[in-house]
Design an enzyme around this catalytic site. Structure first.
Site, PDB file in Angstrom:
ATOM      1  N   TYR A 124       0.823  -1.222   0.000  1.00 51.30           N
ATOM      2  CA  TYR A 124       0.000   0.000   0.000  1.00 51.30           C
ATOM      3  C   TYR A 124       0.852   1.265   0.000  1.00 51.30           C
ATOM      4  O   TYR A 124       0.305   2.356  -0.131  1.00 51.30           O
ATOM      5  CB  TYR A 124      -0.924   0.022   1.221  1.00 51.30           C
ATOM      6  CG  TYR A 124      -2.163  -0.769   0.992  1.00 51.30           C
ATOM      7  CD1 TYR A 124      -2.092  -2.149   0.870  1.00 51.30           C
ATOM      8  CD2 TYR A 124      -3.397  -0.157   0.881  1.00 51.30           C
ATOM      9  CE1 TYR A 124      -3.218  -2.898   0.649  1.00 51.30           C
ATOM     10  CE2 TYR A 124      -4.529  -0.906   0.657  1.00 51.30           C
ATOM     11  CZ  TYR A 124      -4.434  -2.267   0.542  1.00 51.30           C
ATOM     12  OH  TYR A 124      -5.553  -3.010   0.323  1.00 51.30           O
ATOM     13  N   LYS A 171       3.455 -14.835   4.918  1.00 48.38           N
ATOM     14  CA  LYS A 171       3.903 -15.737   3.849  1.00 48.38           C
ATOM     15  C   LYS A 171       5.430 -15.750   3.911  1.00 48.38           C
ATOM     16  O   LYS A 171       6.120 -15.509   2.915  1.00 48.38           O
ATOM     17  CB  LYS A 171       3.366 -15.207   2.509  1.00 48.38           C
ATOM     18  CG  LYS A 171       3.546 -16.136   1.338  1.00 48.38           C
ATOM     19  CD  LYS A 171       2.468 -17.187   1.252  1.00 48.38           C
ATOM     20  CE  LYS A 171       2.787 -18.161   0.127  1.00 48.38           C
ATOM     21  NZ  LYS A 171       1.887 -19.320   0.085  1.00 48.38           N
ATOM     22  N   ASP A 204      -2.289 -18.549   3.148  1.00 47.64           N
ATOM     23  CA  ASP A 204      -3.201 -19.410   2.368  1.00 47.64           C
ATOM     24  C   ASP A 204      -3.860 -20.434   3.277  1.00 47.64           C
ATOM     25  O   ASP A 204      -5.079 -20.661   3.210  1.00 47.64           O
ATOM     26  CB  ASP A 204      -2.482 -20.064   1.176  1.00 47.64           C
ATOM     27  CG  ASP A 204      -1.046 -20.477   1.472  1.00 47.64           C
ATOM     28  OD1 ASP A 204      -0.554 -20.162   2.569  1.00 47.64           O
ATOM     29  OD2 ASP A 204      -0.420 -21.115   0.610  1.00 47.64           O
ATOM     30  N   ASP A 228      -6.406  -6.429   4.464  1.00 46.77           N
ATOM     31  CA  ASP A 228      -7.506  -5.905   3.660  1.00 46.77           C
ATOM     32  C   ASP A 228      -8.375  -7.054   3.152  1.00 46.77           C
ATOM     33  O   ASP A 228      -9.610  -7.044   3.271  1.00 46.77           O
ATOM     34  CB  ASP A 228      -6.890  -5.129   2.475  1.00 46.77           C
ATOM     35  CG  ASP A 228      -7.925  -4.372   1.677  1.00 46.77           C
ATOM     36  OD1 ASP A 228      -9.042  -4.195   2.183  1.00 46.77           O
ATOM     37  OD2 ASP A 228      -7.612  -3.962   0.549  1.00 46.77           O
TER      38      ASP A 228
END
Ligand code: NAI
Length: 333
Positions: A124, A171, A204, A228
């Site tokens: 962002y 991740k 995930d 988000d």
């Protein structure tokens, strides 16, 4: 204790839902003086800026604001006031409690979790460039400072609200440096809060677990982009975005607002549902230390939903905004 709070009614349905919420809060007898300020198109006409300096000064002075939604023109016109406000005040923590309401269709009616999202960096940061035609780079920025302060925020929140576990979502198996740093900061901060369980999950897997067994989560801590996406997923688990409250919190102040927008399609008709902003106001009262008033309003709101007699159109009823507000006030006894 007396409080002065900056009130930004917003536009579209903003003024309707915020006046209903102010009416409910005032019934509790909490001593609040509201400083009303305008932003967005309304402010542009009056002050020549969508985010007037007086408004920012008011929030810095009062340290707390309750905000209705503000329209952002699509494709042209001014940039988002909501994003501008977060940047100007460095509101680094986005907090979104996710809990179903009685009698509202939800996939997981028992769910009760809180999403804490880092609000200032990650992809962002908007650092993008064309390397050569046909190749674009977007840069993901993760810093020790921002990762540490958001982790600390999550654990402090857990301690204050008696929550049992914080799950960091990342991740780091692939983005070993950036998500690796986020995870390392999380682990360091976690060591200061031995009474709160700390675990981490790869994003995930966390998404699959959320759909299959969401009750295992208590507080979820995420970087900006994962936050988000996952926070909307969580809202979907309990029936959608329309009822979910939010808060943007920083050192300089805290802005409490509903997750939904200005709903131009129903603005001015008196039929908007004030629940999301009301739930944001409940968070605000807790933040101010006004726990008793927060609980009174929450109980009353839950009673109105449990009784099921007074509901606005978006949740299958026919009641108007003011009727809903009055029902909550009546339920407070
Ligand atoms: P929206 O959330 O305003 O509306 C989506 C749908 O949900 C509409 O059908 C609307 O009628 C309904 N809805 C939303 N809130 C409701 C409520 N309280 N009661 C009953 N029905 C409700 O999303 P949309 O249409 O994408 O955005 C409209 C404007 O709001 C845009 O200019 C957008 O930029 C702005 N926006 C502002 C936000 C903020 O101030 N934090 C957040 C999201 C959007």
């Amino acid at each position: 204790m007396a409080h002065t709070i900056t009130l930004i009614p917003g536009d579209g349905i903003g003024p309707e839902v915020s006046s209903a919420v102010v009416r409910i809060i005032e019934t509790t007898g909490v001593d609040i003086r509201w400083e009303t300020h305008y932003a967005g198109a309304q402010a542009l006409e009056k002050f020549g800026s969508t985010l007037p300096e007086e408004l920012l000064e008011s929030i810095k002075r009062n340290r707390v604001a309750l905000k209705g939604p503000i329209t952002t023109p699509v494709g042209k016109g001014f940039t988002s006031v909501n994003v501008g406000l977060r940047k100007a005040l460095d509101l680094y923590a986005n907090l979104r409690p996710v809990r179903a309401l009685p009698n509202i269709p939800a996939r997981y009616p028992e769910l009760d979790l809180v999403v804490v999202r880092e609000n200032t960096e990650d992809l962002y940061a908007g650092i993008e460039h064309v390397v050569v035609p046909g190749v674009v780079e977007s840069i993901k920025v993760i810093t020790e400072k921002a990762s540490t302060r958001i982790a600390r925020y999550a654990f402090e929140f857990a301690r204050r609200e008696g929550r049992k576990k914080v799950t960091a979502v990342h991740k780091a198996n692939i983005m070993k440096l950036s998500d690796g740093l986020f995870l390392e900061c999380f682990r360091k901060v976690a060591a200061d809060y031995p009474e709160v369980e700390a675990e981490d999950k790869i994003v995930d897997n966390a998404c699959m677990q959320l759909v299959m067994r969401p009750e295992q989560f208590d507080i979820m801590l995420l970087e900006n982009l994962y936050g988000d996406i996952v926070s909307d997923l969580c809202a979907g688990l309990i029936g959608g975005l329309g009822l979910v409250p939010g808060a943007n919190i920083g050192e300089l102040g805290a802005v409490f607002e509903a997750v939904h927008g200005s709903a131009p399609d129903i603005a001015g008709q008196g039929i908007a549902n004030p629940t999301a902003l009301l739930q944001s106001a409940i968070l605000m009262l807790r933040h101010l230390g006004e726990r008793e008033a927060a609980e009174r309003i929450e109980k009353a709101m839950l009673k109105v939903y449990t009784d099921g007699q007074v509901r606005t159109r978006d949740v299958g009823g026919t009641s108007h905004t003011d009727e809903f507000a009055q029902a909550v006030i009546n339920a407070m006894g």
